[in-house]
Design an enzyme around this catalytic site. Structure first.
Site, short mmCIF file in Angstrom:
data_model
loop_
_atom_site.label_atom_id
_atom_site.label_comp_id
_atom_site.label_asym_id
_atom_site.label_seq_id
_atom_site.Cartn_x
_atom_site.Cartn_y
_atom_site.Cartn_z
N GLU A 38 0.94 -1.05 0.03
CA GLU A 38 0.19 -0.08 -0.09
C GLU A 38 1.08 1.24 0.05
O GLU A 38 1.95 1.35 1.01
CB GLU A 38 -0.96 -0.01 1.25
CG GLU A 38 -2.02 0.70 1.28
CD GLU A 38 -2.71 0.70 2.42
OE1 GLU A 38 -3.51 1.67 2.76
OE2 GLU A 38 -2.83 -0.59 3.03
N ARG A 267 4.72 -12.89 9.68
CA ARG A 267 5.42 -11.66 9.37
C ARG A 267 6.71 -11.62 10.37
O ARG A 267 6.77 -12.54 11.43
CB ARG A 267 4.61 -10.48 9.81
CG ARG A 267 4.07 -10.20 11.30
CD ARG A 267 2.97 -9.32 11.44
NE ARG A 267 3.26 -7.90 10.94
CZ ARG A 267 2.52 -7.41 9.99
NH1 ARG A 267 1.70 -7.83 9.30
NH2 ARG A 267 3.17 -6.09 9.45
N LYS A 277 3.18 0.93 10.31
CA LYS A 277 3.40 2.49 9.50
C LYS A 277 2.98 3.37 10.07
O LYS A 277 3.41 4.49 10.10
CB LYS A 277 2.69 2.11 8.02
CG LYS A 277 3.40 1.31 7.12
CD LYS A 277 2.94 1.73 5.76
CE LYS A 277 3.22 0.38 4.92
NZ LYS A 277 1.84 -0.09 4.16
P1 ATP Z 1 0.27 -1.51 8.01
O1 ATP Z 1 -0.53 -2.68 8.18
O2 ATP Z 1 1.28 -1.19 9.03
O3 ATP Z 1 -0.13 -0.25 6.98
P2 ATP Z 1 1.45 -3.50 5.88
O4 ATP Z 1 2.13 -4.36 6.58
O5 ATP Z 1 -0.22 -4.19 5.65
O6 ATP Z 1 1.32 -2.13 6.60
P3 ATP Z 1 1.41 -3.18 3.10
O7 ATP Z 1 2.13 -2.11 2.37
O8 ATP Z 1 0.00 -3.49 2.96
O9 ATP Z 1 1.74 -3.00 4.47
O10 ATP Z 1 2.45 -4.47 2.92
C1 ATP Z 1 2.78 -5.12 1.63
C2 ATP Z 1 3.17 -6.37 1.74
O11 ATP Z 1 4.22 -6.77 2.84
C3 ATP Z 1 2.00 -7.43 2.19
O12 ATP Z 1 1.93 -8.34 1.47
C4 ATP Z 1 2.37 -7.62 3.74
O13 ATP Z 1 1.99 -8.78 4.20
C5 ATP Z 1 3.72 -7.52 3.76
N1 ATP Z 1 4.28 -7.27 4.87
C6 ATP Z 1 4.10 -6.04 5.66
N2 ATP Z 1 4.98 -6.19 7.08
C7 ATP Z 1 5.61 -7.47 6.90
C8 ATP Z 1 6.21 -7.91 7.82
N3 ATP Z 1 6.37 -7.33 8.98
N4 ATP Z 1 6.89 -9.17 7.77
C9 ATP Z 1 6.40 -9.84 6.27
N5 ATP Z 1 5.74 -9.25 5.46
C10 ATP Z 1 5.26 -8.01 5.90
MG MG Z 2 -1.78 -3.51 4.48
#
Ligand code: ATP
Ligand code: MG
Length: 558
Positions: A38, A267, A277
């Site tokens: 995102e 994760r 974020k």
């Molecule tokens: P937030 O929920 O804090 O806004 P997010 O983790 O959902 O952020 P995205 O930009 O949607 O952020 O994530 C993009 C991809 O990265 C998704 O497929 C997510 O599952 C993966 N991702 C995000 N954080 C992690 C993490 N800590 N470990 C592994 N994969 C991650």
């Molecule tokens: Mg997300």
């Protein structure tokens, strides 16, 4: 013999097992993954795990991987993030298939899919407000109850949804919901929202839309449109997989055996930092750090600025592996990956971080001499570098004591000898401290000991580093430490309260003259001190960021 797609050099994990089976059964001919950030912030080390997984699988299986901006939420997104994300993925060493994709490219497709569900009696426009919706949904102990709008006829729903799209309703006045099961034990199946109204300008589609799809609706359709085979996401979406499947199973175009399937992995959580974020935004907005690329941030851009290498981050991702068990990864594992890479590739140099002067009184020449020192002691192919030795040198304050505390002391003290790294054996004879506390050590050198042991067989064990004063370049050193003082700052009510006040210490010292031309982000090993790289943000003067110390000091300082 290995089957063509098996990659024995990588450790197997459950996702590779699934892929191997899907290829063996010919469910898929090639695999297609995607990384779907995102664009509402900079990427962090957790994203790096997901990037290495998705792009890495595509590489290993000669498949493809898309970069897809999951930009269905107009309010929070920004072009700055879109650009930084592309930069970071490429810096990590990966390239997406074709152009970057945007979920917003599929807005019309989502809309048509919603109409299809409506026409099938599987979606309805609901006018319950947020509080009512919550109440109707029930909870884990009690089933939900049907919304009064649940049985509106498809034709009427179609007309209402078209009106939603046309802007006839206010934000929050109604939503489009899936008609699934108000008694399901999976809360996400109790008539989840598919579309909501937002009068907001979108960075890709402008004002073309005032209704925006929810993640659970948009994501599976985007995957299906792109022909993704394995849609990998983190464990918190485990329940939502039922909704993912429900949507695709109910759309004629996508209900096929080779449609995408979602698989969840745990994760990355890393000690002494935060990855949400929202919290990263708070650190930046409240100026608790310098910005998204502050070298203390867990962001890819921060790590890059700190001197971490793409190879080390990929290696880290490999070391932590892929599983379904949530855990907290020790910082030491990340740092070990960085050290192992830098130890192999980083050129050696000398820098004096906390300088005191050493005057070699028996040095005969006014001008310094050139000495050739290896760029890397274990890799001759990296060649030699020019260093200087002369009458005035800088050594580190920590390497000198007037009186040696005991016989084991292996640094410099009055009356004792030590070897200067890459140069001669020297002896300290006396020292002076001026009224500002500045120490100058006076001593002599043994001109017969350049790269040689003394002929008389005496043993000199201590080795200290130095920089010749007349050619030295003044430099600022930024010594970074962990950003938080507790292993799990996210557990705190206010994580800003547990910021490490000493996460940055600034020192002024000297480096070898050649470092005036050091390229930014290139890590060097400052012998005996640690790995450092030139800061990419500084435009005047020489600033070196400490990438990582030579040894793991984390365990000791906890
Ligand atoms: P937030 O929920 O804090 O806004 P997010 O983790 O959902 O952020 P995205 O930009 O949607 O952020 O994530 C993009 C991809 O990265 C998704 O497929 C997510 O599952 C993966 N991702 C995000 N954080 C992690 C993490 N800590 N470990 C592994 N994969 C991650
Ligand atoms: Mg997300």
């Amino acid at each position: 013999m290995n089957k063509p797609h098996e990659t024995p050099e990588r450790p197997v994990n459950f996702i590779r097992n699934i892929i191997n089976e899907d290829l063996a059964s010919q469910k898929h001919q090639t695999i297609y993954t995607r990384f779907p950030p995102e664009p509402n912030g900079y990427l962090h080390i957790g994203h790096a795990k997901s990037i290495c997984l998705n792009f890495g699988l595509a590489q290993d299986y000669q498949g493809r991987c898309n970069l897809r901006f999951d930009d269905t939420n107009p309010a929070k997104e920004d072009l700055e993030y879109v650009e930084s994300i592309q930069r970071d993925v490429q810096w990590l060493g990966f390239q997406w298939e074709g152009q970057p994709r945007y979920s917003s490219d599929y807005f019309e497709h989502f809309y048509q899919s919603a109409l299809e569900l409506i026409d099938k009696g599987l979606a309805y426009v609901c006018f319950l407000n947020a509080d009512e919706t919550r109440e109707y949904r029930g909870n884990l102990k009690e089933p939900g109850k049907a919304s009064p709008y649940r049985d509106t006829a498809p034709q009427e729903n179609r007309a209402l949804f078209e009106k939603m799209r046309a802007g006839a309703f206010k934000e929050g006045e109604c939503v489009l919901k899936a008609k699934i099961d108000m008694a399901s034990s999976f809360m996400c199946l109790r008539d989840p929202a598919l579309y909501r109204i937002r009068f907001e300008t979108h960075h890709q589609t402008g004002d073309a839309w005032c209704i925006y799809p929810m993640y659970d609706f948009a994501h599976c359709i985007s995957d299906a449109i792109e022909g993704i085979t394995h849609s990998l996401c983190t464990l918190e979406f485990q329940d939502n997989r039922r909704l993912y499947d429900w949507v695709l199973d109910n759309l004629a175009a996508f209900n096929r055996p080779d449609r995408p399937h979602q698989y969840e992995f745990s994760r990355l959580n890393l000690e002494y930092t935060v990855m949400s974020k929202r919290k990263l935004h708070q650190l930046v907005n409240e100026r608790l750090v310098e910005g998204w690329d502050d070298p203390r941030m867990p962001t890819i851009s921060g790590m890059r600025r700190r001197g971490y290498t793409p190879a080390a981050l990929r290696d880290f991702a490999e070391r932590i592996g892929i599983s379904k068990v949530d855990s907290m990864t020790e910082m030491g594992i990340l740092e070990a990956a960085i050290r192992d890479d830098l130890n192999r590739v980083a050129p050696r140099t000398m820098g004096v971080i906390d300088p005191i002067k050493l005057v070699i009184e028996n040095y005969p020449n006014p001008e310094p001499e050139v000495i050739f020192a290896p760029v890397h002691p274990q890799n001759e192919a990296m060649g030699k570098r020019e260093i200087f030795f002369g009458r005035e040198l800088y050594i580190d304050r920590a390497d000198f004591l007037e009186v040696a505390p005991d016989n084991k002391y292996q640094r410099l003290a009055i009356g004792k000898e030590a070897r200067l790294r890459n140069a001669y054996i020297i002896k300290a004879e006396r020292c002076e401290t001026d009224d500002q506390g500045r120490i100058t050590v006076y001593g002599s050198y043994d001109a017969a000991t350049l790269g040689k042991n003394p002929a008389d067989g005496r043993k000199v064990k201590g080795v200290i580093h130095f920089v010749e004063a007349s050619r030295a370049q003044a430099a600022e050193f930024r010594l970074y430490d962990r950003l938080f003082c507790v292993p799990n700052p996210s557990k705190e009510a206010d994580f800003a309260q547990v910021l490490n006040p000493n996460s940055l210490q600034v020192k002024h010292g000297f480096v070898e003259p050649a470092l005036a031309q050091a390229p930014v982000e290139q890590a060097y090993q400052f012998e005996r001190e640690g790995y450092f790289c030139r800061d990419s943000r500084t435009t005047d003067g020489l600033v070196f960021n400490r990438t990582v110390t030579l040894k793991d000091t984390w365990q000791q300082s906890v």
